[in-house]
Design a protein around this motif. Structure first.
Motif, mmCIF file in Angstrom:
data_model
loop_
_atom_site.group_PDB
_atom_site.id
_atom_site.type_symbol
_atom_site.label_atom_id
_atom_site.label_comp_id
_atom_site.label_asym_id
_atom_site.label_seq_id
_atom_site.Cartn_x
_atom_site.Cartn_y
_atom_site.Cartn_z
ATOM 1 N N ARG A 14 13.690 9.267 1.390
ATOM 2 C CA ARG A 14 12.282 9.979 1.665
ATOM 3 C C ARG A 14 12.255 11.073 2.953
ATOM 4 O O ARG A 14 12.705 10.564 3.982
ATOM 5 N N ARG A 47 2.704 6.260 -3.301
ATOM 6 C CA ARG A 47 3.692 6.621 -4.232
ATOM 7 C C ARG A 47 3.605 6.456 -5.448
ATOM 8 O O ARG A 47 2.868 8.002 -5.610
ATOM 9 N N ARG A 72 -3.046 -1.097 8.671
ATOM 10 C CA ARG A 72 -2.016 -0.932 10.016
ATOM 11 C C ARG A 72 -3.320 -0.409 10.353
ATOM 12 O O ARG A 72 -3.127 0.037 11.634
ATOM 13 N N ARG A 98 6.538 7.669 13.505
ATOM 14 C CA ARG A 98 5.689 6.562 13.050
ATOM 15 C C ARG A 98 5.829 5.395 14.221
ATOM 16 O O ARG A 98 4.899 4.587 13.929
ATOM 17 N N GLY A 127 4.470 11.382 7.560
ATOM 18 C CA GLY A 127 4.360 9.645 7.820
ATOM 19 C C GLY A 127 3.277 9.942 9.018
ATOM 20 O O GLY A 127 3.971 8.697 10.162
ATOM 21 N N LYS A 128 2.637 10.714 8.639
ATOM 22 C CA LYS A 128 1.059 10.126 8.723
ATOM 23 C C LYS A 128 -0.009 9.405 7.980
ATOM 24 O O LYS A 128 0.194 8.672 6.688
ATOM 25 N N LEU A 129 -0.208 8.323 9.175
ATOM 26 C CA LEU A 129 -1.660 7.076 7.976
ATOM 27 C C LEU A 129 -2.461 7.812 7.266
ATOM 28 O O LEU A 129 -3.077 9.054 7.530
ATOM 29 N N VAL A 130 -2.846 7.133 6.231
ATOM 30 C CA VAL A 130 -3.495 8.189 4.974
ATOM 31 C C VAL A 130 -4.377 7.444 4.995
ATOM 32 O O VAL A 130 -5.150 6.171 6.507
ATOM 33 N N THR A 158 1.037 -1.383 0.232
ATOM 34 C CA THR A 158 -0.130 -0.157 -0.025
ATOM 35 C C THR A 158 0.964 1.197 0.119
ATOM 36 O O THR A 158 0.570 2.333 -0.676
ATOM 37 N N GLY A 159 2.259 0.776 0.899
ATOM 38 C CA GLY A 159 3.092 2.475 -0.014
ATOM 39 C C GLY A 159 3.415 2.444 -1.072
ATOM 40 O O GLY A 159 3.454 4.149 -1.001
ATOM 41 N N ILE A 180 -6.784 4.535 1.296
ATOM 42 C CA ILE A 180 -6.656 2.886 1.266
ATOM 43 C C ILE A 180 -7.093 2.088 1.080
ATOM 44 O O ILE A 180 -6.782 0.666 -0.042
ATOM 45 N N TYR A 235 -0.760 13.386 4.153
ATOM 46 C CA TYR A 235 -0.539 12.641 5.000
ATOM 47 C C TYR A 235 0.782 12.055 4.971
ATOM 48 O O TYR A 235 1.897 11.516 5.755
ATOM 49 N N TYR A 236 1.055 11.261 4.149
ATOM 50 C CA TYR A 236 2.042 10.302 3.388
ATOM 51 C C TYR A 236 3.813 11.788 3.866
ATOM 52 O O TYR A 236 5.298 10.964 4.332
ATOM 53 N N ASP A 259 9.398 10.346 4.891
ATOM 54 C CA ASP A 259 9.440 10.267 5.776
ATOM 55 C C ASP A 259 9.855 9.003 7.160
ATOM 56 O O ASP A 259 9.684 8.530 7.885
ATOM 57 N N GLY A 313 2.661 -3.887 4.620
ATOM 58 C CA GLY A 313 2.193 -2.157 4.901
ATOM 59 C C GLY A 313 0.200 -2.096 4.717
ATOM 60 O O GLY A 313 0.083 -1.275 5.397
ATOM 61 N N TYR A 314 0.019 -3.321 5.102
ATOM 62 C CA TYR A 314 -2.061 -3.567 5.126
ATOM 63 C C TYR A 314 -1.852 -4.234 5.763
ATOM 64 O O TYR A 314 -1.441 -5.766 5.465
HETATM 65 P P1 AMP Z 1 5.551 2.810 3.693
HETATM 66 O O1 AMP Z 1 5.726 2.271 1.991
HETATM 67 O O2 AMP Z 1 4.253 0.874 3.825
HETATM 68 O O3 AMP Z 1 6.190 2.417 4.965
HETATM 69 O O4 AMP Z 1 4.413 3.795 3.925
HETATM 70 C C1 AMP Z 1 4.618 4.856 3.050
HETATM 71 C C2 AMP Z 1 3.170 5.830 3.476
HETATM 72 O O5 AMP Z 1 2.215 5.765 2.959
HETATM 73 C C3 AMP Z 1 2.837 5.749 5.304
HETATM 74 O O6 AMP Z 1 3.504 6.344 6.330
HETATM 75 C C4 AMP Z 1 1.655 6.216 5.119
HETATM 76 O O7 AMP Z 1 1.741 7.472 5.497
HETATM 77 C C5 AMP Z 1 1.073 5.266 3.899
HETATM 78 N N1 AMP Z 1 0.695 4.003 3.512
HETATM 79 C C6 AMP Z 1 0.974 2.982 2.730
HETATM 80 N N2 AMP Z 1 0.304 2.442 3.486
HETATM 81 C C7 AMP Z 1 -0.608 2.785 4.613
HETATM 82 C C8 AMP Z 1 -2.237 2.032 5.161
HETATM 83 N N3 AMP Z 1 -2.538 1.067 5.074
HETATM 84 N N4 AMP Z 1 -3.017 3.229 5.344
HETATM 85 C C9 AMP Z 1 -2.721 4.775 5.910
HETATM 86 N N5 AMP Z 1 -1.165 4.562 5.042
HETATM 87 C C10 AMP Z 1 -1.104 4.567 4.201
#
Ligand code: AMP
Length: 216
Positions: A154, A36, A87, A165, A56-59, A31-32, A64, A52-53, A156, A84-85
């Motif tokens: 990145r 992107r 979360r 985070r 470093g906050k959750l979308v 999901t990351g 998502i 949000y991204y 974040d 990544g899901y």
């Molecule tokens: P990651 O590459 O998995 O570390 O994700 C990078 C960023 O994408 C996270 O810090 C969030 O902003 C967003 N993101 C990825 N997966 C999720 C998720 N399951 N729920 C919410 N935000 C997400």
């Protein structure tokens, strides 16, 4: 096989999932990466996610969940490894409503290892390939082996964002794990070194998956 790999940011779940994708010929859904890609595409959705991204906050779950559902439709809900899901417990409930998972592998990694690894993580600006200055170095510093693109850190992955985070991750992951407890086969893999070779780690993950008959 419908498998979820859980772990804190920087636990290596993306790298290991990519390797599992090529070894077992199953889809790797991150999901990351979906975020992107959406940001790269531009437009209204891109602006919403970027906000949000970059911090470093959750979308929010509704965005998502929608992105994930569309991706699962594209692969016909077939075999996959999901990274990544979920979360949040809301995401876990949403997933539970659309798919029957076979199992979960959780990577257990200490905060100090995470901070060390993430400060060393670099991404290619052009193709998104992931490197690490500790254990996955490009041939030429700062340059992508795959496409020659420039590598960057990145937003974040900066230490001040990472600490925040991690704290949030711990709180939310406990709720997600409680949701799955006694529902789905579970394995935990403790990661005690900063830079174990990727092949070795993937062998261990697959051994764990096999122990629960997830590979059959
Ligand atoms: P990651 O590459 O998995 O570390 O994700 C990078 C960023 O994408 C996270 O810090 C969030 O902003 C967003 N993101 C990825 N997966 C999720 C998720 N399951 N729920 C919410 N935000 C997400």
């Amino acid at each position: 096989m419908k498998l979820v790999i859980l772990g804190p940011p920087g636990s290596g779940k993306g790298t290991y999932s990519s390797e599992i994708e090529s070894r077992l010929d199953i889809e790797h859904i991150s999901t990351g990466d979906l975020c992107r890609e959406a940001i790269e595409e531009g437009g209204e959705m891109s602006e919403k996610i970027k906000k949000y991204y970059e911090k470093g906050k959750l979308v929010p779950d509704k965005f998502i969940n929608q992105m994930l559902k569309e991706e699962l439709k594209e692969i016909d809900m077939d075999d996959f490894i999901l990274d990544g899901y979920p979360r949040t417990v809301e995401q876990a409930k949403f997933l539970d409503g659309i798919i029957d998972l076979d199992g979960i592998i959780r990577l257990d990694v200490s905060d100090s290892i995470i901070i060390e690894r993430l400060s060393a993580r670099r991404i290619c600006k052009d193709c998104g390939e992931v490197y690490n200055k500790l254990f996955l170095k490009p041939g030429e510093e700062g340059i992508c082996d795959e496409c020659g693109g420039e590598l960057y850190q990145r937003e974040d992955d900066r230490p001040e964002v990472v600490k925040d985070r991690l704290e949030k991750y711990k709180k939310r992951s406990k709720q997600v794990l409680d949701f799955y407890r006694d529902k789905i086969p579970f394995e935990v893999l403790k990661v005690e070194e900063t830079s174990l070779p990727i092949d070795e780690m993937v062998d261990k993950i697959l051994e764990k998956a096999e122990r629960k008959n997830l590979l059959s």
